[in-house]
Enzyme design. Structure first.
Site, PDB file in Angstrom:
ATOM      1  N   GLY B  30       0.794  -1.228   0.000  1.00 54.11           N
ATOM      2  CA  GLY B  30       0.000   0.000   0.000  1.00 54.11           C
ATOM      3  C   GLY B  30       0.823   1.272   0.000  1.00 54.11           C
ATOM      4  O   GLY B  30       0.299   2.345  -0.300  1.00 54.11           O
ATOM      5  N   CYS B 243     -24.860 -12.656 -22.417  1.00 59.69           N
ATOM      6  CA  CYS B 243     -24.586 -13.956 -21.800  1.00 59.69           C
ATOM      7  C   CYS B 243     -25.532 -14.285 -20.653  1.00 59.69           C
ATOM      8  O   CYS B 243     -25.432 -15.353 -20.066  1.00 59.69           O
ATOM      9  CB  CYS B 243     -23.133 -14.024 -21.328  1.00 59.69           C
ATOM     10  SG  CYS B 243     -22.804 -12.996 -19.890  1.00 59.69           S
ATOM     11  N   CYS B 271     -17.625 -12.515 -20.718  1.00 60.66           N
ATOM     12  CA  CYS B 271     -18.948 -12.542 -21.343  1.00 60.66           C
ATOM     13  C   CYS B 271     -18.972 -13.514 -22.532  1.00 60.66           C
ATOM     14  O   CYS B 271     -19.883 -14.328 -22.667  1.00 60.66           O
ATOM     15  CB  CYS B 271     -19.302 -11.127 -21.809  1.00 60.66           C
ATOM     16  SG  CYS B 271     -20.968 -10.953 -22.413  1.00 60.66           S
TER      17      CYS B 271
END
Lengths: 201, 278
Positions: B30, B243, B271
Site C-alpha cells: 500500500g 450472456c 462474457c
C-alpha cells in the site's frame, strides 16, 4: 592469427536478469516460498555465484551495497555492477557471506543492528539484507503476514530463526524495517519481508 | 520484434530501478514508492505507469493480456498490446486464465486470478488523500503519521449531504491496517477482490511517478463506518443482454431513439466465454 574474446560470465543481463527478478518477486510476494536461482548462478564464476546473480539483477550505480565477510566479492560486485561500496549503516543492500556458525551469527547481528530501516515518511529507504545460509533446517516456526494465507508452518535453520529474532528485537515501528533474503548452497532462495513475522497471528 | 530497441523497450538501468521499487512496494503493501518515470512513445496519463511496470516484468515466457474498462478490444488495450508485442514478441491472449501478466485500466477481471498471475493497474491518481490535500509534502506526512481523519470526514460529509457514500470509483481502502490506498479507478464492485487475493496486484502511476502493490493474501478493507457498511454497486434484477450473467459488473447502454436501456458485461472475455458455453 585471430584470437577469440571470451567472457568470464555467461549471465545474460537482459533475459537472465528478468527471470531472476521474477523469482525474487515471487519469493517476496509469498514469504517463505522457495525458488531456485541455481541455473542462473551456474553462468557465473567465483566463490559466490549466487550473490553475483542477485547483484547483477538488482544492483547498479544508483544504489549502494556492503559485503560482510569477503573483500574480493565486494570488489567483484563493484566492478560488475558499478554499485557504490558503502558503510554498513548506509548500504541499500547488505550481503552476508557464510562462515562458521558463530562468526555468521556475529555478522548477522552486526548487520541487522546497524542496517538502515528507513523513516516513517520514506520507509523504502531501508536496507535489504541478503544472507548465504548453509546451515540445515533445524526448527519449526509459524510465520504470518501479507503473502501468507492465514499462517504457515515452516522448517527453518538456526541462522534464519536467529535473523528473525534479531529483527524482532529491533522493535521497528512499521513501516520502518528491513527485508531479508536467504540463499542456500543449493541455489534455493526465499525471502522474509518486514511484515513476515514469527509467532501466533 | 523491432530489434532497434532493447527487449521490452526500456533500457536495463530503467528496468532495474523499476524492479527495485516494485520489490520495496511488495515489502510495504500500500505504500507509494517513488520512481523515475521514463518517457515512452505515448503521453503520460495514457497508462505509462502500468506499461513501465509491464515492460520491467515481462519476459519471453509470459503470456500478456491487456484490458481497458474490461474490454480486450478497446483502443488503449489494443495499442498497448501491439506496442509490447513489437518490442518483446511475447504471446498475447484474451483469455484471463491463460495470461501470466495482465495489464488493466479500471477493472479487475470477473474470473478470480490465481497464484502466479500478476495484475498491473494503470493509475492516474495514486494518492487517495489528494482529494482532501493538494500538497504532496503534506500527504506524505499524513501517510507517515497515519493521519487519515480528513478522508473519514469527507466520507461523513457525503453521508450527511446525500444520505449515502457518493464515491463511485477510486474507493479508498486500508491495506494491512496501515496505508490508505487508492485502488485506481476500479468500480466499488471490484474492491472486495483486492482482499486476500491469490494473485499479486501492482499499481503504476507514470505521471505521478509512483509504484505500489498489494501482495497475495493481504488484508484490504474498503473505507466504511461501523454503522454504515461498505456497499458495492447493485445490479439486482439486471442481466447481461449477451450472456445472461446476473453476477457481473454491467455496463449500461442507452438507445436514444427508443429510450431503451440495456446491460452488458464490462468484462468482454468473460462474457464471450459464458455465452459460448450457454
Amino acid at each position: 592469427m585471430t584470437s577469440t574474446l571470451s567472457k568470464k560470465h555467461d549471465f545474460d543481463t537482459v533475459f537472465d536478469s528478468q527471470e531472476v527478478f521474477r523469482l525474487i518477486l515471487d519469493a517476496l510476494s509469498c514469504p517463505a516460498r522457495v525458488v531456485s536461482i541455481q541455473k542462473y548462478a551456474d553462468k557465473l564464476f567465483g566463490a559466490h555465484p549466487l550473490f553475483l546473480t542477485l547483484a547483477l539483477t538488482l544492483l547498479d550505480n544508483e544504489v549502494s551495497f556492503c559485503v560482510l565477510g569477503d573483500d574480493l566479492l565486494e570488489d567483484e560486485i563493484s566492478s560488475l555492477t558499478l554499485a557504490k561500496k558503502e558503510q554498513l549503516q548506509n548500504a541499500d543492500f547488505i550481503f552476508i557471506c557464510s562462515a562458521g556458525e558463530k562468526e555468521e551469527a556475529q555478522r548477522l547481528q552486526t548487520a541487522i543492528e546497524n542496517a538502515k530501516c528507513g523513516t516513517l515518511a520514506d520507509p523504502h529507504k531501508s536496507a535489504t539484507i541478503i544472507v548465504c545460509d548453509k546451515s540445515p533446517a533445524a526448527s519449526y516456526v509459524t510465520l504470518f503476514g501479507p503473502g501468507i494465507a492465514e499462517t504457515l508452518e515452516c522448517h527453518i535453520s538456526h541462522a534464519v530463526k536467529n535473523a528473525l529474532e534479531l529483527r524482532d528485537a529491533q522493535n521497528y515501528e512499521y513501516p520502518q524495517g528491513i527485508d531479508l533474503i536467504f540463499v542456500s548452497n543449493a541455489g534455493e532462495l526465499f525471502a522474509l519481508p518486514r511484515l513476515a513475522r514469527m509467532g501466533v497471528k | 520484434m523491432n530489434n532497434n530497441y532493447n527487449f521490452a523497450f526500456l533500457d536495463e538501468g530503467s528496468k532495474r530501478e523499476i524492479r527495485r521499487c516494485t520489490l520495496k512496494a511488495v515489502a510495504i503493501p500500500g505504500y507509494q514508492v517513488p520512481f523515475g518515470s521514463r518517457e515512452l512513445p505515448i503521453g503520460r496519463g495514457w497508462g505509462t505507469g502500468g506499461i513501465q511496470l509491464t515492460l520491467s516484468l515481462i519476459g519471453p515466457n509470459d503470456v500478456l493480456k491487456v484490458i481497458d474498462q474490461g474490454s480486450d478490444e478497446s483502443v488503449n488495450a489494443v495499442n498497448i498490446k501491439k506496442f509490447v508485442g513489437l518490442c518483446t514478441d511475447v504471446e498475447t491472449t484474451n483469455n484471463t486464465t491463460e495470461a501470466t501478466l495482465i495489464q488493466t485500466r479500471h477493472r479487475i477481471p470477473e474470473i478470480p486470478l490465481k497464484d502466479g498471475q500478476i495484475l498491473v493497474f494503470q493509475v492516474p491518481i495514486p494518492e487517495p488523500l489528494r482529494i482532501v490535500e493538494a500538497r504532496e509534502e503534506v500527504t506524505k506526512k499524513m501517510h507517515a503519521e497515519k493521519d487519515y481523519a480528513p478522508l473519514w470526514l469527507q466520507l461523513y460529509e457525503s453521508l450527511v449531504k446525500y444520505q449515502k457514500v457518493t464515491i463511485a470509483s477510486e474507493y479508498p481502502c486500508m491495506v494491512e491496517d496501515r496505508y490508505m490506498t487508492n485502488p485506481s479507478p476500479i468500480p466499488k464492485f471490484d474492491n472486495p477482490k483486492l482482499h486476500n487475493a491469490e494473485c499479486l496486484y501492482l499499481f503504476g502511476a507514470g505521471r505521478e511517478k509512483k509504484i505500489y502493490a498489494i501482495p497475495p493474501h493481504t488484508k484490504v478493507v474498503s473505507l466504511a463506518f461501523d454503522d454504515v457498511p461498505f456497499e458495492r454497486e447493485s445490479f439486482a434484477g439486471k442481466t447481461c443482454r449477451l450472456c445472461k450473467s446476473n453476477n457481473t459488473y454491467l455496463d449500461e447502454m442507452f438507445d436514444a431513439q427508443t429510450g431503451e436501456k440495456v446491460y452488458q458485461c464490462s468484462d468482454t472475455s468473460y462474457c464471450k466465454e459464458v455465452a459460448a458455453h450457454a
